[in-house]
Design a protein around this motif. Sequence first.
Motif, PDB file in Angstrom:
ATOM      1  N   ALA A  82     159.683  -5.728 -37.400  1.00 43.08           N
ATOM      2  CA  ALA A  82     158.310  -5.222 -37.444  1.00 43.08           C
ATOM      3  C   ALA A  82     158.162  -3.962 -36.613  1.00 43.08           C
ATOM      4  N   SER A  83     157.413  -3.001 -37.163  1.00 42.23           N
ATOM      5  CA  SER A  83     157.215  -1.734 -36.464  1.00 42.23           C
ATOM      6  C   SER A  83     155.744  -1.338 -36.450  1.00 42.23           C
ATOM      7  N   PRO A  84     155.272  -0.814 -35.315  1.00 43.14           N
ATOM      8  CA  PRO A  84     153.977  -0.129 -35.322  1.00 43.14           C
ATOM      9  C   PRO A  84     154.154   1.217 -36.008  1.00 43.14           C
ATOM     10  N   VAL A  85     153.059   1.781 -36.472  1.00 36.93           N
ATOM     11  CA  VAL A  85     153.100   3.090 -37.122  1.00 36.93           C
ATOM     12  C   VAL A  85     152.321   4.074 -36.256  1.00 36.93           C
ATOM     13  N   TYR A  86     153.009   5.112 -35.794  1.00 36.48           N
ATOM     14  CA  TYR A  86     152.367   6.136 -34.972  1.00 36.48           C
ATOM     15  C   TYR A  86     152.180   7.443 -35.737  1.00 36.48           C
TER      16      TYR A  86
END
Length: 213
Positions: A82-86
Motif C-alpha cells: 500500500a502506498s500514499p499518493v503525494y
Amino acid sequence: MKVLMLNGSCNLKGSTFLALEEIGKCLKTYNIDYEIFQIGAKPIRDCIGCGKCSELKKCVFDDDEVNNFVQKAYEADGFIFASPVYYAHASGRLLSFLDRAFFSASHSDKSIAFKYKPSSAVAVARRAGTTSTLADIEKYFTINQMPIISSTYWNMVYSRNPKDVPFDEEGLQTMRNIAHNLAWILACINLGKKNNIPYPKTETGKMTNFIKQ
C-alpha cells in the motif's frame, strides 16, 4: 496462512494504515493472520545496481528495513503493498524499498520469497494519482509470476487525513473485497498443494537485447 502487508507511508497510523487494517480485519474472519510491516520514516536508499546481493544473498545496504522485510516474505503466503499518493504516483520511498527487496530476493538461494504468491496493490489519495500508483506497484507482481488480487473497484481509498477514511464507504468496501478475493485464492492454492498440483512450468534463458551488433 499469513498475509504480509507493507505500509508505504511514513505515518504509522495514517490513512494508508487504516486501509490495510480494513483488509486485515476481514482476513481474520477467514482465520488468516496478517502483519502490517511499517516502512517507517527513516531514509531509504535506492538500488544502485551493484550486484552484491548475488554474492551476499541479501541487499548490501543493511541500515534500513529492506532485508528484514524480505526475511518475513519467505514465510508469507500473500501480500498487500500500500502506498500514499503525494505527486500522482506511488511514493518514491516505497518504490526504492521494493526495487531492493525484489531484486535482492531474486538472487537469494533460499526458498521462494515472492514467486507465485498472490498480491494486491492499494493506493490512498486525497484526489488524483491512484490508478498510476497501482500500476507502479503491480509491475513488481507481473515480473515475478505473482497472481494479482483485484476487487470490485480499483484498489483505492480517498482520504486527506485519517478522519476521512470512514466516510469513503465504497473504498472500505473495496478493501474488504480484496480480502475476500485473497482468502479465496489462498484457499485454492492450499487445496492445490494438498492434491499435489505442481506450480506452472517456467521457461527461462531467453533475453532480448534491442541493441543489434
